[in-house]
Write a protein that holds these residues in place. Structure first.
Motif, mmCIF file in Angstrom:
data_model
loop_
_atom_site.group_PDB
_atom_site.id
_atom_site.type_symbol
_atom_site.label_atom_id
_atom_site.label_comp_id
_atom_site.label_asym_id
_atom_site.label_seq_id
_atom_site.Cartn_x
_atom_site.Cartn_y
_atom_site.Cartn_z
ATOM 1 N N UNK A 96 0.848 -1.181 0.000
ATOM 2 C CA UNK A 96 0.000 0.000 0.000
ATOM 3 C C UNK A 96 0.888 1.237 0.000
ATOM 4 N N UNK A 97 0.781 2.096 -1.017
ATOM 5 C CA UNK A 97 1.588 3.316 -1.042
ATOM 6 C C UNK A 97 1.209 4.258 0.096
ATOM 7 N N UNK A 98 2.169 5.033 0.540
ATOM 8 C CA UNK A 98 1.904 6.036 1.551
ATOM 9 C C UNK A 98 1.052 7.139 0.945
ATOM 10 N N UNK A 99 0.154 7.684 1.701
ATOM 11 C CA UNK A 99 -0.842 8.681 1.285
ATOM 12 C C UNK A 99 -1.200 8.500 -0.170
ATOM 13 N N UNK A 100 -1.170 9.531 -0.972
ATOM 14 C CA UNK A 100 -1.504 9.385 -2.391
ATOM 15 C C UNK A 100 -0.273 9.699 -3.226
ATOM 16 N N UNK A 101 0.828 9.045 -2.898
ATOM 17 C CA UNK A 101 2.110 9.333 -3.521
ATOM 18 C C UNK A 101 2.100 9.164 -5.032
ATOM 19 N N UNK A 102 1.202 8.339 -5.558
ATOM 20 C CA UNK A 102 1.170 8.111 -7.011
ATOM 21 C C UNK A 102 0.811 9.381 -7.769
ATOM 22 N N UNK A 103 -0.188 10.089 -7.273
ATOM 23 C CA UNK A 103 -0.747 11.185 -8.052
ATOM 24 C C UNK A 103 -0.729 12.538 -7.346
ATOM 25 N N UNK A 104 -0.488 12.568 -6.070
ATOM 26 C CA UNK A 104 -0.553 13.817 -5.315
ATOM 27 C C UNK A 104 0.529 14.791 -5.776
ATOM 28 N N UNK A 105 0.144 16.023 -6.167
ATOM 29 C CA UNK A 105 1.147 16.993 -6.603
ATOM 30 C C UNK A 105 2.081 17.442 -5.476
ATOM 31 N N UNK A 106 1.695 17.185 -4.235
ATOM 32 C CA UNK A 106 2.542 17.566 -3.104
ATOM 33 C C UNK A 106 3.516 16.459 -2.704
ATOM 34 N N UNK A 107 3.552 15.373 -3.467
ATOM 35 C CA UNK A 107 4.472 14.283 -3.145
ATOM 36 C C UNK A 107 5.908 14.783 -3.127
ATOM 37 N N UNK A 108 6.646 14.269 -2.189
ATOM 38 C CA UNK A 108 8.063 14.603 -2.080
ATOM 39 C C UNK A 108 8.861 13.697 -3.017
ATOM 40 N N UNK A 109 10.052 14.159 -3.379
ATOM 41 C CA UNK A 109 10.907 13.374 -4.265
ATOM 42 C C UNK A 109 11.241 12.024 -3.635
ATOM 43 N N UNK A 110 11.453 11.964 -2.313
ATOM 44 C CA UNK A 110 11.762 10.679 -1.687
ATOM 45 C C UNK A 110 10.602 9.707 -1.872
ATOM 46 N N UNK A 111 9.365 10.231 -1.870
ATOM 47 C CA UNK A 111 8.210 9.361 -2.049
ATOM 48 C C UNK A 111 8.159 8.784 -3.466
ATOM 49 N N UNK A 112 8.601 9.558 -4.440
ATOM 50 C CA UNK A 112 8.641 9.055 -5.811
ATOM 51 C C UNK A 112 9.669 7.940 -5.951
ATOM 52 N N UNK A 113 10.825 8.106 -5.301
ATOM 53 C CA UNK A 113 11.822 7.028 -5.313
ATOM 54 C C UNK A 113 11.274 5.790 -4.605
ATOM 55 N N UNK A 114 10.606 5.994 -3.476
ATOM 56 C CA UNK A 114 10.022 4.876 -2.744
ATOM 57 C C UNK A 114 8.991 4.163 -3.612
ATOM 58 N N UNK A 115 8.184 4.943 -4.311
ATOM 59 C CA UNK A 115 7.184 4.368 -5.204
ATOM 60 C C UNK A 115 7.851 3.558 -6.316
ATOM 61 N N UNK A 116 8.929 4.082 -6.896
ATOM 62 C CA UNK A 116 9.658 3.357 -7.945
ATOM 63 C C UNK A 116 10.205 2.035 -7.420
ATOM 64 N N UNK A 117 10.653 2.023 -6.180
ATOM 65 C CA UNK A 117 11.215 0.804 -5.597
ATOM 66 C C UNK A 117 10.145 -0.215 -5.230
ATOM 67 N N UNK A 118 9.063 0.245 -4.626
ATOM 68 C CA UNK A 118 8.088 -0.680 -4.051
ATOM 69 C C UNK A 118 6.781 -0.820 -4.823
#
Length: 134
Positions: free
Chosen positions: A1-23
């Motif tokens: 399960x991704x943290x908050x709405x990291x996939x589409x949220x415009x406020x996502x942090x860069x670390x969350x995008x890397x985390x999303x790419x990994x997991x």
């Protein structure tokens, strides 16, 4: 399960995008397609004249987007497709790299960028990989 709405949220942090790419590379792939469709489709407000090139050309060749009055991607001031290319997160077809070394690199980058004051969702740190929970 991704943290908050990291996939589409415009406020996502860069670390969350890397985390999303990994997991969750499949979700990041979907977000990249969504962004591309939104910014290159017939209802796009992205102006190639103002920016000096088409959105697709800037994603594929530019190191960064020129200043714009228009949202340039899901990151509002940056296009995730362009960020992913510049940071070697995607291959030539803009698909998230899925090799074990790539995923390890993405996890390390996420852990390095995540600051102690970053908010976590209601599940707390227990759902994050050890490298991110620390």
């Amino acid at each position: 399960m991704p943290i908050k709405s990291a996939c589409f949220c415009p406020a996502s942090k860069i670390w969350e995008l890397y985390w999303l790419a990994a997991d969750h590379p499949d979700l990041l792939d979907r977000a990249l397609v969504l962004e591309r469709n939104a910014l290159t489709g017939r209802h796009s407000r992205f102006d190639a004249v103002e920016s000096g090139a088409s959105w697709d050309e800037l994603v594929r060749t530019a190191d960064r987007f020129p200043s714009s009055n228009t949202t340039v991607g899901l990151g509002r001031s940056f296009a995730r497709n362009q960020w992913a290319r510049v940071n070697d997160v995607v291959d030539e077809q803009f698909r998230v790299r899925r090799g074990p070394s790539d995923r390890a690199r993405f996890r390390l980058r996420a852990a390095t960028l995540r600051k102690s004051d970053n908010a976590l969702d209601g599940r707390g740190a227990s759902h994050l990989p050890v490298a991110l929970a620390a």
